[in-house]
Design a protein around this motif. Structure first.
Motif, mmCIF file in Angstrom:
data_model
loop_
_atom_site.group_PDB
_atom_site.id
_atom_site.type_symbol
_atom_site.label_atom_id
_atom_site.label_comp_id
_atom_site.label_asym_id
_atom_site.label_seq_id
_atom_site.Cartn_x
_atom_site.Cartn_y
_atom_site.Cartn_z
ATOM 1 N N ASN A 1 0.822 -1.213 0.000
ATOM 2 C CA ASN A 1 0.000 0.000 0.000
ATOM 3 C C ASN A 1 0.852 1.258 0.000
ATOM 4 O OD1 ASN A 1 -2.800 -0.570 -0.182
ATOM 5 N ND2 ASN A 1 -2.709 -1.483 1.843
ATOM 6 N N ASN B 1 2.346 1.425 -3.561
ATOM 7 C CA ASN B 1 1.384 1.657 -4.636
ATOM 8 C C ASN B 1 0.561 2.926 -4.478
ATOM 9 O OD1 ASN B 1 2.102 -0.727 -5.937
ATOM 10 N ND2 ASN B 1 0.598 -1.923 -4.808
ATOM 11 N N GLN B 2 0.314 3.344 -3.239
ATOM 12 C CA GLN B 2 -0.606 4.460 -3.029
ATOM 13 C C GLN B 2 -0.058 5.546 -2.114
ATOM 14 O OE1 GLN B 2 -4.895 3.393 -3.045
ATOM 15 N NE2 GLN B 2 -4.153 1.425 -2.240
ATOM 16 N N GLU C 1 -0.383 9.185 -3.439
ATOM 17 C CA GLU C 1 -1.760 9.671 -3.452
ATOM 18 C C GLU C 1 -2.213 10.095 -2.055
ATOM 19 O OE1 GLU C 1 -0.817 6.863 -4.977
ATOM 20 O OE2 GLU C 1 -1.450 7.046 -7.064
ATOM 21 N N VAL C 2 -1.862 9.293 -1.068
ATOM 22 C CA VAL C 2 -2.239 9.615 0.309
ATOM 23 C C VAL C 2 -1.542 10.892 0.759
ATOM 24 C CG1 VAL C 2 -2.121 8.829 2.707
ATOM 25 C CG2 VAL C 2 -2.772 7.229 0.906
ATOM 26 N N GLU D 1 -5.162 12.855 -1.949
ATOM 27 C CA GLU D 1 -6.151 12.261 -2.841
ATOM 28 C C GLU D 1 -6.905 11.101 -2.195
ATOM 29 O OE1 GLU D 1 -4.637 11.252 -6.746
ATOM 30 O OE2 GLU D 1 -3.181 12.877 -6.593
ATOM 31 N N ILE E 1 -7.118 6.970 -0.792
ATOM 32 C CA ILE E 1 -6.660 5.685 -1.321
ATOM 33 C C ILE E 1 -7.779 4.987 -2.072
ATOM 34 C CG2 ILE E 1 -4.958 5.371 0.520
ATOM 35 C CD1 ILE E 1 -6.835 3.292 1.732
ATOM 36 N N SER E 2 -7.409 4.073 -2.905
ATOM 37 C CA SER E 2 -8.362 3.201 -3.586
ATOM 38 C C SER E 2 -8.579 1.989 -2.685
ATOM 39 C CB SER E 2 -7.789 2.762 -4.935
ATOM 40 O OG SER E 2 -8.531 1.692 -5.453
ATOM 41 N N TRP E 3 -9.778 1.868 -2.143
ATOM 42 C CA TRP E 3 -10.043 0.794 -1.183
ATOM 43 C C TRP E 3 -9.988 -0.585 -1.823
ATOM 44 C CZ3 TRP E 3 -9.329 1.650 3.659
ATOM 45 C CH2 TRP E 3 -9.467 2.940 4.150
ATOM 46 N N GLN F 1 -7.977 -1.499 -4.298
ATOM 47 C CA GLN F 1 -6.561 -1.829 -4.423
ATOM 48 C C GLN F 1 -5.959 -2.146 -3.054
ATOM 49 O OE1 GLN F 1 -4.195 1.195 -6.315
ATOM 50 N NE2 GLN F 1 -2.411 -0.117 -6.481
ATOM 51 N N ALA F 2 -6.363 -1.404 -2.045
ATOM 52 C CA ALA F 2 -5.866 -1.662 -0.691
ATOM 53 C C ALA F 2 -6.255 -3.069 -0.229
ATOM 54 C CB ALA F 2 -6.395 -0.617 0.282
ATOM 55 N N ASN G 1 -4.127 -5.574 -1.909
ATOM 56 C CA ASN G 1 -2.765 -5.543 -1.386
ATOM 57 C C ASN G 1 -2.614 -6.388 -0.121
ATOM 58 O OD1 ASN G 1 -1.652 -3.934 -3.383
ATOM 59 N ND2 ASN G 1 -2.074 -2.035 -2.293
#
Length: 78
Positions: free
Chosen positions: A29, A32-33, A36-37, A41, A43-45, A47-48, A51
């Motif tokens: 996470n 990958n994110q 963004e965090v 922005e 996170i994409s839940w 994708q989380a 992960n």
């Protein structure tokens, strides 16, 4: 197949897979994110969730297959 499913749900395998997934999932996470965090922005839940789920399934499957194979070898040699 039944033996694999039974082995997958043994408490020690599930417990270890959760530990592995929590560490690996967190690292994934962040990788990958993280940007963004940090930029606000969010996170994409979905994708989380992946992960964490993917390392859990990989660790569970690997541990179960290893336990089955180890029992086969020990059963044949002793």
């Amino acid at each position: 197949m039944k033996l694999l499913l039974v082995t997958l749900f043994r408490p020690h395998i599930v417990k270890n897979a959760i530990k592995i997934a929590s560490v690996v999932g967190t690292l994934l996470n962040i990788a990958n994110q993280g940007s963004e965090v940090l930029s606000g922005e969010g996170i994409s839940w979905g994708q989380a969730l992946l992960n964490y789920c993917i390392p859990f399934f990989v660790a569970s499957y690997s541990a179960a297959r290893n336990e089955i194979e180890r029992k086969k070898v020990n059963g044949n040699n002793g």
